[in-house]
Design a protein around this motif. Structure first.
Motif, PDB file in Angstrom:
ATOM      1  N   ILE A 127       0.863  -1.171   0.000  1.00  0.00           N
ATOM      2  CA  ILE A 127       0.000   0.000   0.000  1.00  0.00           C
ATOM      3  C   ILE A 127       0.905   1.228   0.000  1.00  0.00           C
ATOM      4  N   SER A 128       0.447   2.328  -0.620  1.00  0.00           N
ATOM      5  CA  SER A 128       1.282   3.531  -0.643  1.00  0.00           C
ATOM      6  C   SER A 128       1.436   4.059   0.774  1.00  0.00           C
ATOM      7  N   LYS A 129       2.573   4.640   1.054  1.00  0.00           N
ATOM      8  CA  LYS A 129       2.879   5.033   2.420  1.00  0.00           C
ATOM      9  C   LYS A 129       2.106   6.280   2.795  1.00  0.00           C
ATOM     10  N   PRO A 130       1.734   6.398   4.054  1.00  0.00           N
ATOM     11  CA  PRO A 130       1.058   7.617   4.494  1.00  0.00           C
ATOM     12  C   PRO A 130       2.083   8.739   4.678  1.00  0.00           C
ATOM     13  N   LYS A 131       1.578   9.942   4.755  1.00  0.00           N
ATOM     14  CA  LYS A 131       2.475  11.068   4.965  1.00  0.00           C
ATOM     15  C   LYS A 131       2.862  11.137   6.428  1.00  0.00           C
ATOM     16  N   TRP A 132       3.953  11.740   6.704  1.00  0.00           N
ATOM     17  CA  TRP A 132       4.422  11.758   8.089  1.00  0.00           C
ATOM     18  C   TRP A 132       3.782  12.907   8.850  1.00  0.00           C
ATOM     19  N   ASN A 133       3.978  12.867  10.155  1.00  0.00           N
ATOM     20  CA  ASN A 133       3.429  13.908  10.996  1.00  0.00           C
ATOM     21  C   ASN A 133       4.605  14.689  11.584  1.00  0.00           C
ATOM     22  N   PRO A 134       4.899  15.843  11.022  1.00  0.00           N
ATOM     23  CA  PRO A 134       6.060  16.568  11.518  1.00  0.00           C
ATOM     24  C   PRO A 134       5.917  17.051  12.955  1.00  0.00           C
ATOM     25  N   GLY A 135       4.697  17.051  13.464  1.00  0.00           N
ATOM     26  CA  GLY A 135       4.541  17.486  14.843  1.00  0.00           C
ATOM     27  C   GLY A 135       5.002  16.452  15.844  1.00  0.00           C
ATOM     28  N   ASP A 136       5.130  15.217  15.387  1.00  0.00           N
ATOM     29  CA  ASP A 136       5.538  14.149  16.291  1.00  0.00           C
ATOM     30  C   ASP A 136       7.063  14.181  16.433  1.00  0.00           C
ATOM     31  N   THR A 137       7.546  14.445  17.635  1.00  0.00           N
ATOM     32  CA  THR A 137       8.991  14.627  17.792  1.00  0.00           C
ATOM     33  C   THR A 137       9.750  13.345  17.511  1.00  0.00           C
ATOM     34  N   GLU A 138       9.112  12.216  17.825  1.00  0.00           N
ATOM     35  CA  GLU A 138       9.808  10.957  17.600  1.00  0.00           C
ATOM     36  C   GLU A 138      10.057  10.736  16.108  1.00  0.00           C
ATOM     37  N   GLN A 139       9.036  11.011  15.311  1.00  0.00           N
ATOM     38  CA  GLN A 139       9.204  10.849  13.867  1.00  0.00           C
ATOM     39  C   GLN A 139      10.236  11.826  13.342  1.00  0.00           C
ATOM     40  N   MET A 140      10.198  13.040  13.836  1.00  0.00           N
ATOM     41  CA  MET A 140      11.146  14.054  13.388  1.00  0.00           C
ATOM     42  C   MET A 140      12.567  13.578  13.663  1.00  0.00           C
ATOM     43  N   ARG A 141      12.743  13.005  14.843  1.00  0.00           N
ATOM     44  CA  ARG A 141      14.073  12.543  15.203  1.00  0.00           C
ATOM     45  C   ARG A 141      14.532  11.420  14.294  1.00  0.00           C
ATOM     46  N   GLU A 142      13.610  10.503  14.000  1.00  0.00           N
ATOM     47  CA  GLU A 142      13.967   9.382  13.127  1.00  0.00           C
ATOM     48  C   GLU A 142      14.384   9.875  11.755  1.00  0.00           C
ATOM     49  N   VAL A 143      13.596  10.811  11.245  1.00  0.00           N
ATOM     50  CA  VAL A 143      13.888  11.303   9.897  1.00  0.00           C
ATOM     51  C   VAL A 143      15.248  11.990   9.869  1.00  0.00           C
ATOM     52  N   LYS A 144      15.489  12.824  10.871  1.00  0.00           N
ATOM     53  CA  LYS A 144      16.761  13.545  10.878  1.00  0.00           C
ATOM     54  C   LYS A 144      17.921  12.576  11.009  1.00  0.00           C
ATOM     55  N   GLU A 145      17.700  11.523  11.787  1.00  0.00           N
ATOM     56  CA  GLU A 145      18.781  10.570  11.950  1.00  0.00           C
ATOM     57  C   GLU A 145      19.028   9.817  10.645  1.00  0.00           C
ATOM     58  N   ALA A 146      17.920   9.483   9.948  1.00  0.00           N
ATOM     59  CA  ALA A 146      18.088   8.750   8.689  1.00  0.00           C
ATOM     60  C   ALA A 146      18.844   9.586   7.671  1.00  0.00           C
ATOM     61  N   LEU A 147      18.722  10.906   7.785  1.00  0.00           N
ATOM     62  CA  LEU A 147      19.371  11.761   6.795  1.00  0.00           C
ATOM     63  C   LEU A 147      20.691  12.318   7.283  1.00  0.00           C
ATOM     64  N   HIS A 148      21.147  11.893   8.447  1.00  0.00           N
ATOM     65  CA  HIS A 148      22.390  12.471   8.950  1.00  0.00           C
ATOM     66  C   HIS A 148      23.579  11.811   8.280  1.00  0.00           C
ATOM     67  N   VAL A 149      24.635  12.610   8.096  1.00  0.00           N
ATOM     68  CA  VAL A 149      25.806  12.100   7.401  1.00  0.00           C
ATOM     69  C   VAL A 149      26.454  10.964   8.164  1.00  0.00           C
ATOM     70  N   SER A 150      26.357  10.990   9.485  1.00  0.00           N
ATOM     71  CA  SER A 150      27.081   9.978  10.241  1.00  0.00           C
ATOM     72  C   SER A 150      26.341   8.652  10.286  1.00  0.00           C
ATOM     73  N   THR A 151      25.082   8.627   9.840  1.00  0.00           N
ATOM     74  CA  THR A 151      24.371   7.354   9.815  1.00  0.00           C
ATOM     75  C   THR A 151      24.846   6.585   8.603  1.00  0.00           C
ATOM     76  N   ALA A 152      25.617   5.532   8.838  1.00  0.00           N
ATOM     77  CA  ALA A 152      26.100   4.781   7.692  1.00  0.00           C
ATOM     78  C   ALA A 152      24.992   3.878   7.186  1.00  0.00           C
ATOM     79  N   PRO A 153      24.650   3.930   5.912  1.00  0.00           N
ATOM     80  CA  PRO A 153      23.595   3.044   5.421  1.00  0.00           C
ATOM     81  C   PRO A 153      24.082   1.601   5.419  1.00  0.00           C
ATOM     82  N   SER A 154      23.143   0.695   5.501  1.00  0.00           N
ATOM     83  CA  SER A 154      23.554  -0.699   5.606  1.00  0.00           C
ATOM     84  C   SER A 154      24.104  -1.209   4.291  1.00  0.00           C
ATOM     85  N   THR A 155      23.603  -0.705   3.187  1.00  0.00           N
ATOM     86  CA  THR A 155      24.181  -1.101   1.899  1.00  0.00           C
ATOM     87  C   THR A 155      24.679   0.154   1.212  1.00  0.00           C
TER      88      THR A 155
END
Lengths: 501, 419
Positions: free
Chosen positions: A74-102
């Protein structure tokens, strides 16, 4: 990433709450869709090799949220920027120091290097390799992954596992300390004096004698920022690469640097010995690659964060400018922060409105309701455009526009003075042209002390360049900004427009 | 208390405020668009979300970069006690990499009560720093590096910058690097490796706008109503102050002053001067205080020199000016004397002195550095033959003559003709 927390316990030390906790409580938006990542647990662990087919799955649901190619997804829902937990996850996923697994988009280069290393390990032969490319193209990251891949392959194929020694040349106090590091502490302690020449000689002795060297394992040496080893006589660099040419040498040397022709320029003698290092170039990322990498990072999240056009704009701009992946990640994070700021502003506006309305209507809307009304949920094109312009603009025009009047007049007089083709002049001459301009337009000029201060301030800011001289009047002055910038910045003021014509 | 005593206390209060940067920059920081809030947002989000960040604060000297940074840090220490530690480096002292690492190690040791050894090598210090960053990361403590005079760190091999920014690329460390510089192109000075690792965030500290300036003046110069000062005095003082601030002439004075240098620091120096001229008898600030302070702070030493000259010396200066206008590129004392004689012949002035008196006056001018010799050697030549030049501009000379107490009319006429 959600799957890592569930799959294995030996991932990077969790200094934040485990994602599993976040998954346990149902967030209001994503509760209806318990979306599992199509990439199973195995590919999320960093130990496995990258698997080509699984990546395609992760691409499609984002690229075509409307057209459903796979009925199951199913297509993914949009995120909720007001949720601090989601915001943190997104920022972490986009941080330079997060090494991607592949490591995406670097499969060819990685394969070449891996093949080279495999050959060396199989035949227990030494070899050297030179990896080059612009900053931010994934060189160090690929070499990190390579280390583990090689060791695993050696274990599987039954060869002796090589030692791995990563060295970053910026941490060396002296360039010749690299030999001490290669020798290792254990060997060095046996020698009484730890001077570097003896370390180099020791290594050279080691590699020229057969019986001693066959007991030693192969060593994979990854030398990062190789150009810090370039000395005037290039001795250290030569000696380092020559170590691999000894008959019984045991090291596989991989050097990483930015210059493409480092091997040609600084190691000419190796060519005559027919052991020039193999060169693997990591080209700058192009638009499609950047897009792919960004999507791959965001695919692990169970919601859509960016509008697809926004990501494409970012990829296009960054690819056109430098092809530097760090820049692209920075711009994305910056766009998210702009969204966050907009959200905060609109909620504070709404709160002030609510206070007024409360007495009339007795209703209190909460933040998610506002979001639905005002549609601040994904990062749109305009956020990305602002983030890009903030990255790539120079503050010169703004600063010139905000300078006080007399500093602007002095800058103008410098521009006019240098128009005739002269490139530098003295402070005395500059002051004279400043006085002329003031006289012709009937503005009272400032005193000479103030003028000297103004020259110094403009020098501090990097707009002019003052030379050294005992006498203030004979210091040489050059203009550091472009004439076009000054003209553009001051075009709004009629006085300067006339002055600069 | 008596009016004078209250006035003295008010004066002390105002002067104390003008010397305290944290007080001065408070009102500029209240709006959400200000640099204070942006900086605070970036640092606090790094602390709470445990991610690494780097930022540059750029602006001319005296525009309040360090002051705003200190304000932000003070507030953050209150909000997140024990979660932040600050390491301060200055480009003037620590631009050498060895010094810088030693200083970082020392400050970290002081912060965490460890023993610091002066004998530690460069290698040891950098390993220590990386290890400490890792430990702090595990303990959820953010380390904030403040690099003052950032452009000076960008000289040489930039090893410190590279190591710091590289440490921030790893996921185990939690650090914020704040660079403060007055060079606008500070990030262009970085090597491309370092620039790639540095996030492009820049905060510009521009001079305050006119509305901000009004607000700032009101904030600094208003007396508090709930202090030891008598309330009615304070109320009257503030009312008079508001009237003065709205006055066009006052605004004109301030804008004229800020035309040459618009930074806040420059303004504070002027305000200090003006406030010190406050009349203690009446106890209120008046426009005259500011008007007197302006020429006293924008001194023109050469003009003051001219007002001290004698009439003969003025004649000599005007003669040299005339020679310059006639495009005689190099002239000496003899040509000045010829010109002097020709003026006397044309206008029949009464101030005609003998040659040796003129020579004395000439030497006086040279000692006071209103004129100088153009050749550097030639002490064997006598004073009369060495080429000379003027060290003041014609504008300054004209202004000086106009403000001279009893300038001969002929000189003024001659200067006006040249202008």
């Amino acid at each position: 990433m959600p799957t890592i927390a569930r799959s294995n316990g030996d991932s990077t030390p969790q200094k934040r709450r485990l994602r599993s906790d976040a998954e346990a409580k149902d967030s209001p938006i994503s509760t209806t869709v318990k979306w599992k990542s199509p990439r199973g647990c195995s590919s999320a662990s960093p130990n496995s090799l990258s698997n080509g087919t699984e990546r395609d799955f992760s691409d499609n649901p984002e690229r075509s949220p409307v057209k459903k190619n796979f009925g199951k997804f199913i297509s993914k829902p949009k995120w909720n920027p007001g949720d601090t937990e989601q915001m943190r996850e997104v920022k972490e996923a986009l941080h330079v120091s997060t090494a991607p697994s592949t490591v995406v988009c670097r499969e060819d280069e990685q394969k070449r290097v891996l093949e080279f290393c495999k050959v060396c390990v199989e035949q227990e032969k030494a070899g050297s390799l030179y990896v080059c490319g612009c900053p931010g193209t994934g060189k160090s990251l690929s070499m990190e992954k390579l280390k583990q891949l090689l060791v695993d392959w050696a274990k599987e194929a039954g060869h002796r596992q090589p030692d791995v020694l990563p060295i970053n040349c910026t941490s060396l106090a002296k360039t010749s300390d690299i030999f001490v590091k290669i020798l290792g502490d254990a060997q060095q302690r046996r020698k009484v004096n730890g001077s570097a020449t003896s370390a180099l000689q020791h290594l050279q002795n080691l590699y020229s004698q057969n019986p001693r060297s066959s007991r030693i394992k192969m060593m994979l040496i990854i030398v990062d920022e190789l150009d810090y080893l370039i000395t005037k006589d290039r001795a250290v660099l030569h000696d380092l690469f020559m170590l691999t040419t000894f008959p019984f040498s045991r090291c596989i040397l991989i050097g990483i640097a930015n210059a493409i022709d480092l091997a040609d320029r600084f190691l000419p003698r190796l060519q005559s010995l027919n052991c020039k290092p193999m060169v693997v170039t990591f080209r700058a990322y192009d638009k499609d690659q950047i897009l792919k990498i960004l999507r791959e990072r965001l695919s692990a999240l169970p919601y859509i964060v960016f509008q697809p056009q926004a990501l494409e704009l970012c990829a296009r701009k960054v690819a056109a400018a430098s092809g530097d992946m760090r820049r692209a990640l920075c711009v994305c994070r910056s766009a998210i922060e702009i969204l966050e700021a907009e959200l905060k502003e609109s909620s504070s506006n709404f709160n002030s409105l609510t206070v007024e309305k409360a007495c009339f209507e007795q209703q209190t809307a909460t933040a998610p309701d506002i979001l639905k009304k005002q549609d601040i949920d994904v990062v749109r094109l305009d956020h990305m455009a602002i983030a890009l312009s903030k990255t790539y603009r120079t503050p010169i025009v703004d600063t010139i526009q905000s300078l006080p009047q007399h500093q602007q007049i002095l800058l103008c007089s410098a521009v006019k003075h240098f128009r005739g083709g002269k490139k530098d002049t003295t402070v005395g001459e500059l002051k004279k042209s400043y006085m002329d301009i003031c006289k012709s337009s009937l503005i009272p000029p400032v005193g000479s002390l103030e003028l000297s201060t103004i020259c110094r301030v403009l020098n501090d800011q990097g707009l002019l360049k003052l030379g050294q001289s005992r006498d203030d009047k004979s210091k040489r002055v050059t203009l550091r900004v472009d004439e076009a910038d000054v003209t553009f910045a001051l075009q709004g003021i009629r006085f300067f427009r006339n002055c600069l014509q | 208390m008596g009016r004078e005593k209250a006035a003295k206390e008010a004066l002390n209060l105002l002067r104390g405020r003008l010397c305290d940067p944290t007080f001065v920059f408070k009102p500029l920081s209240d709006s959400p668009e200000s640099n204070y809030s942006k900086l605070k947002f970036i640092i606090s989000s790094s602390v709470t979300e445990a991610c690494n960040n780097s930022i540059l604060l750029l602006g001319p000297r005296g525009s309040g970069k360090i002051a705003v940074l200190e304000l932000v840090l003070k507030d953050l220490f209150l909000e997140y006690p024990d979660m932040i530690s600050v390491i301060r480096l200055s480009g003037l002292l620590h631009s050498d990499d060895n010094c810088a690492f030693k200083e970082i190690a020392r400050q970290l040791c002081v912060e965490h009560d460890l023993l610091f050894s002066k004998m530690a090598s460069f290698d040891d210090n950098s390993q220590f720093m990386i290890a400490m960053l890792r430990e702090c990361g595990l303990a959820h403590k953010t380390v904030i590096f403040v690099l003052d005079e950032f452009d000076l760190f960008a000289q040489g091999k930039q090893r410190l910058l590279y190591s710091l920014l590289d440490a921030m690329q790893s996921i185990t460390s939690q650090a914020v690097v704040i660079g403060v510089s007055c060079r606008l192109d500070a990030d262009q000075l970085l090597e491309k490796r370092v620039r790639s690792r540095f996030s492009h965030r820049k905060l510009m500290f521009l001079p305050p706008s006119k509305e901000d300036l009004q607000r700032l003046l009101g904030h600094i110069l208003s007396l508090p109503l709930d202090s030891t000062l008598p309330r009615d005095y304070a109320v009257e003082f503030n009312a008079k102050l508001q009237n003065m601030l709205a006055d066009e002439k006052f605004k004109q004075t301030i804008y004229t002053y800020m035309d040459s240098d618009a930074t806040v620091n420059h303004l504070l120096r002027f305000l200090f001067r003006a406030v010190s001229y406050m009349d203690l008898g009446s106890g209120f600030l008046a426009l005259e205080n500011f008007k007197t302070a302006l020429p006293n702070i924008q001194r023109q030493p050469k003009l003051e020199c001219i007002t001290d000259c004698s009439i003969l010396e003025l004649y000599i200066l005007v003669c040299m000016k005339r020679l310059e206008v006639k495009e005689q590129n190099s002239y000496n004392f003899n040509s000045v004397m010829t010109e002097y004689k020709s003026i006397h012949d044309t206008f029949q002035t009464s101030d005609y002195y003998a040659r040796n008196v003129c020579l004395r006056a000439f030497e006086h001018l040279q000692q006071r550095e209103l004129i100088s010799f153009t050749d550097n050697r030639g002490h064997n030549q006598s004073v009369e033959f060495r080429p000379v030049k003027l060290l003041i501009s014609s504008y300054e000379l004209q202004k000086g003559l106009k403000s001279y107490r009893s300038c001969p009319v002929i000189l003024l006429k001659l200067m006006d003709r040249e202008a």
